[in-house]
Scaffold this motif. Structure first.
Motif, PDB file in Angstrom:
ATOM      1  N   ILE A  58       9.851  -8.365  -2.169  1.00  0.00           N
ATOM      2  CA  ILE A  58       9.124  -6.382  -2.578  1.00  0.00           C
ATOM      3  C   ILE A  58       7.873  -6.863  -1.337  1.00  0.00           C
ATOM      4  CG2 ILE A  58       7.279  -5.940  -4.027  1.00  0.00           C
ATOM      5  CD1 ILE A  58       9.101  -6.805  -6.253  1.00  0.00           C
ATOM      6  N   LYS A  59       7.789  -8.156  -0.956  1.00  0.00           N
ATOM      7  CA  LYS A  59       6.464  -7.992   0.537  1.00  0.00           C
ATOM      8  C   LYS A  59       6.941  -7.198   1.444  1.00  0.00           C
ATOM      9  CE  LYS A  59       3.424 -11.439  -1.936  1.00  0.00           C
ATOM     10  NZ  LYS A  59       3.030 -13.445  -1.758  1.00  0.00           N
ATOM     11  N   ASN A  60       8.037  -7.300   1.801  1.00  0.00           N
ATOM     12  CA  ASN A  60       9.064  -7.639   3.370  1.00  0.00           C
ATOM     13  C   ASN A  60       9.120  -5.928   3.412  1.00  0.00           C
ATOM     14  OD1 ASN A  60       8.969  -9.677   4.482  1.00  0.00           O
ATOM     15  ND2 ASN A  60      10.760 -10.713   3.351  1.00  0.00           N
ATOM     16  N   MET A  61       9.820  -5.619   2.257  1.00  0.00           N
ATOM     17  CA  MET A  61       9.711  -4.243   1.912  1.00  0.00           C
ATOM     18  C   MET A  61       8.936  -3.072   2.253  1.00  0.00           C
ATOM     19  SD  MET A  61      13.088  -4.373  -1.168  1.00  0.00           S
ATOM     20  CE  MET A  61      13.473  -1.913  -0.914  1.00  0.00           C
ATOM     21  N   PHE A  62       7.537  -3.886   1.268  1.00  0.00           N
ATOM     22  CA  PHE A  62       6.494  -2.838   1.170  1.00  0.00           C
ATOM     23  C   PHE A  62       5.250  -3.980   1.911  1.00  0.00           C
ATOM     24  CE2 PHE A  62       9.491  -1.704  -2.305  1.00  0.00           C
ATOM     25  CZ  PHE A  62       9.669  -0.265  -2.144  1.00  0.00           C
ATOM     26  N   PRO A  63       5.025  -4.072   2.878  1.00  0.00           N
ATOM     27  CA  PRO A  63       3.876  -4.829   3.603  1.00  0.00           C
ATOM     28  C   PRO A  63       2.816  -4.018   3.791  1.00  0.00           C
ATOM     29  CG  PRO A  63       5.123  -3.977   5.660  1.00  0.00           C
ATOM     30  CD  PRO A  63       5.673  -4.127   3.868  1.00  0.00           C
ATOM     31  N   ASN A  64       2.817  -2.423   3.113  1.00  0.00           N
ATOM     32  CA  ASN A  64       1.630  -1.834   3.045  1.00  0.00           C
ATOM     33  C   ASN A  64       1.760  -0.038   2.514  1.00  0.00           C
ATOM     34  OD1 ASN A  64       0.168  -2.971   5.754  1.00  0.00           O
ATOM     35  ND2 ASN A  64       1.765  -1.573   7.203  1.00  0.00           N
ATOM     36  N   ALA A  65       0.394   0.445   2.092  1.00  0.00           N
ATOM     37  CA  ALA A  65       0.894   0.988   0.874  1.00  0.00           C
ATOM     38  C   ALA A  65      -0.042   2.224   1.175  1.00  0.00           C
ATOM     39  CB  ALA A  65      -0.536   0.443  -0.569  1.00  0.00           C
ATOM     40  N   ASP A  66       1.336   2.858   2.364  1.00  0.00           N
ATOM     41  CA  ASP A  66       1.444   4.196   2.691  1.00  0.00           C
ATOM     42  C   ASP A  66       2.003   4.968   2.119  1.00  0.00           C
ATOM     43  OD1 ASP A  66       3.423   3.414   4.211  1.00  0.00           O
ATOM     44  OD2 ASP A  66       2.810   2.437   6.094  1.00  0.00           O
ATOM     45  N   ASN A  67       1.470   6.216   2.268  1.00  0.00           N
ATOM     46  CA  ASN A  67       3.144   7.472   2.327  1.00  0.00           C
ATOM     47  C   ASN A  67       3.949   7.083   1.962  1.00  0.00           C
ATOM     48  OD1 ASN A  67       0.795   8.976   1.725  1.00  0.00           O
ATOM     49  ND2 ASN A  67       1.586  10.482   3.330  1.00  0.00           N
ATOM     50  N   ASP A  68       4.642   6.434   3.677  1.00  0.00           N
ATOM     51  CA  ASP A  68       6.184   5.893   3.632  1.00  0.00           C
ATOM     52  C   ASP A  68       6.144   5.129   3.156  1.00  0.00           C
ATOM     53  OD1 ASP A  68       6.448   7.677   5.955  1.00  0.00           O
ATOM     54  OD2 ASP A  68       5.722   5.350   7.631  1.00  0.00           O
ATOM     55  N   ALA A  69       5.403   4.432   2.092  1.00  0.00           N
ATOM     56  CA  ALA A  69       6.011   3.026   1.245  1.00  0.00           C
ATOM     57  C   ALA A  69       5.839   3.508  -0.078  1.00  0.00           C
ATOM     58  CB  ALA A  69       4.890   1.678   1.286  1.00  0.00           C
ATOM     59  N   ILE A  70       5.324   4.467  -0.118  1.00  0.00           N
ATOM     60  CA  ILE A  70       5.224   5.453  -1.608  1.00  0.00           C
ATOM     61  C   ILE A  70       6.478   5.769  -1.543  1.00  0.00           C
ATOM     62  CG2 ILE A  70       3.995   6.890  -1.833  1.00  0.00           C
ATOM     63  CD1 ILE A  70       2.567   6.217  -4.375  1.00  0.00           C
ATOM     64  N   TRP A  71       6.862   6.904  -0.511  1.00  0.00           N
ATOM     65  CA  TRP A  71       8.314   7.551  -0.895  1.00  0.00           C
ATOM     66  C   TRP A  71       9.367   6.427  -1.150  1.00  0.00           C
ATOM     67  CZ3 TRP A  71       8.463  11.878  -2.782  1.00  0.00           C
ATOM     68  CH2 TRP A  71       7.362  13.099  -2.329  1.00  0.00           C
ATOM     69  N   LYS A  72       9.990   5.183  -0.480  1.00  0.00           N
ATOM     70  CA  LYS A  72      10.293   5.077   0.182  1.00  0.00           C
ATOM     71  C   LYS A  72      11.078   3.834  -1.563  1.00  0.00           C
ATOM     72  CE  LYS A  72      12.255   0.427   1.749  1.00  0.00           C
ATOM     73  NZ  LYS A  72      11.757  -0.846   3.583  1.00  0.00           N
ATOM     74  N   LEU A  73      10.224   3.400  -2.767  1.00  0.00           N
ATOM     75  CA  LEU A  73      10.078   2.621  -3.658  1.00  0.00           C
ATOM     76  C   LEU A  73       9.980   4.222  -4.940  1.00  0.00           C
ATOM     77  CD1 LEU A  73       8.989   0.580  -5.270  1.00  0.00           C
ATOM     78  CD2 LEU A  73       6.457   1.183  -5.700  1.00  0.00           C
ATOM     79  N   ALA A  74       9.840   4.972  -4.198  1.00  0.00           N
ATOM     80  CA  ALA A  74      10.384   6.830  -5.245  1.00  0.00           C
ATOM     81  C   ALA A  74      12.143   6.811  -4.989  1.00  0.00           C
ATOM     82  CB  ALA A  74       9.681   7.658  -4.834  1.00  0.00           C
ATOM     83  N   SER A  75      12.357   6.856  -3.806  1.00  0.00           N
ATOM     84  CA  SER A  75      13.677   6.772  -4.012  1.00  0.00           C
ATOM     85  C   SER A  75      14.507   5.500  -4.843  1.00  0.00           C
ATOM     86  CB  SER A  75      14.170   7.156  -2.133  1.00  0.00           C
ATOM     87  OG  SER A  75      13.761   6.161  -1.471  1.00  0.00           O
ATOM     88  N   LEU A  76      13.833   5.065  -4.271  1.00  0.00           N
ATOM     89  CA  LEU A  76      14.570   3.415  -5.449  1.00  0.00           C
ATOM     90  C   LEU A  76      14.808   3.999  -6.625  1.00  0.00           C
ATOM     91  CD1 LEU A  76      13.839   0.753  -2.883  1.00  0.00           C
ATOM     92  CD2 LEU A  76      15.860   0.899  -3.327  1.00  0.00           C
ATOM     93  N   ILE A  77      13.485   4.451  -7.226  1.00  0.00           N
ATOM     94  CA  ILE A  77      13.170   4.220  -8.669  1.00  0.00           C
ATOM     95  C   ILE A  77      14.070   5.714  -9.427  1.00  0.00           C
ATOM     96  CG2 ILE A  77      11.457   4.061 -10.150  1.00  0.00           C
ATOM     97  CD1 ILE A  77      10.593   1.876  -8.512  1.00  0.00           C
ATOM     98  N   ILE A  78      13.178   7.082  -8.648  1.00  0.00           N
ATOM     99  CA  ILE A  78      13.208   7.972  -9.417  1.00  0.00           C
ATOM    100  C   ILE A  78      14.638   8.305  -9.445  1.00  0.00           C
ATOM    101  CG2 ILE A  78      11.702  10.043  -9.527  1.00  0.00           C
ATOM    102  CD1 ILE A  78      10.154   9.261  -8.303  1.00  0.00           C
TER     103      ILE A  78
END
Length: 255
Positions: free
Chosen positions: A194-214
């Motif tokens: 998870i840390k490697n996938m999301f090193p920063n809490a920025d716009n790119d990261a939250i959209w990446k998380l959204a695409s995995l979950i929503i």
């Protein structure tokens, strides 16, 4: 949503543009990727048009609640811009990689030059179809186009505590799925992944998380329309909680 004929296309305002639309049965969130296979003449024409000038098209999803346009499916009013990557021919098909980019809102749709026809397994060429309309409508296209406006990037920043809470929820979901499938969770370094996938809490990261979950269409549409980053984080949190509730119900039904 306004439907325009070829002779009704308005002068565009500063923040507007006309783009081709690729109407599918799924959405593409910003940063999400998929491999596309094109075999229909209308979308082959679209790819010819945009690759010559390195332009983007709009990835949208058909809206079953809307009536069609001359037989063509009408999409939801939001989508993402896509740049074509690694385009190649495979027999009579065209393959390429699609990655969701900026979000947009559809203001009006522009009718294609021809109504759809059932071609069965053998499709005519783009040129053969163009011959049917080119004299009457030289600016016409086989595909639906749209007048759009770009949706601005998400406003605000996500609080570190909120971001860590989302990642912790997602970790819980992964662990539950692993247990249901009788996988040894200890074999995976989930925290490090998870840390490697999301090193920063920025716009790119939250959209990446959204695409995995929503994964529900309703939530994806809502996500594409969001203005504030915390609004998107709430949709993500709600989606994870729904998944966890489904897991609880599944376990209860198997006790």
């Amino acid at each position: 949503m306004e439907i325009l004929k070829l002779n009704q296309i308005p002068l565009l305002k500063e923040n507007q543009m006309i783009i081709p639309l690729f109407t599918l049965e799924s959405l593409l969130l910003p940063g999400d990727e998929m491999v596309m296979r094109v075999f229909e003449p209308r979308y082959k024409q679209m790819l010819d048009d945009i690759t010559l000038d390195n332009l983007a098209y709009g990835h949208v999803m058909s809206n079953p609640a809307m009536p069609d346009i001359n037989g063509w499916l009408v999409p939801y009013d939001v989508g993402t811009l896509v740049q074509v990557n690694d385009l190649e021919e495979q027999g009579t098909n065209l393959l390429y990689g699609a990655k969701g980019g900026e979000r947009f809102r559809i203001l009006s749709l522009i009718e294609p030059a021809l109504k759809p026809e059932p071609f069965d397994a053998i499709f005519p060429s783009v040129n053969e179809l163009m011959e049917q309309y080119i004299e009457q409508a030289p600016s016409g296209k086989l595909y639906v186009r749209a007048v759009i406006e770009i949706i601005p990037e998400l406003k605000g920043t996500i609080e570190p505590v909120k971001w860590e809470s989302l990642l912790a929820l997602w970790r819980t979901y992964i662990e539950n799925i692993a247990e249901i499938n009788e996988m040894d969770v200890d074999e995976f370094d989930i925290d490090n992944e998870i840390k490697n996938m999301f090193p920063n809490a920025d716009n790119d990261a939250i959209w990446k998380l959204a695409s995995l979950i929503i994964d529900s269409i309703e939530d994806q549409i809502q996500a594409l329309k969001t203005i504030d980053i915390n609004e998107l984080s709430s949709i993500i949190e709600s989606s994870i909680q729904k998944k966890l509730n489904m897991i609880r119900l599944f376990r209860q039904s198997n006790e």
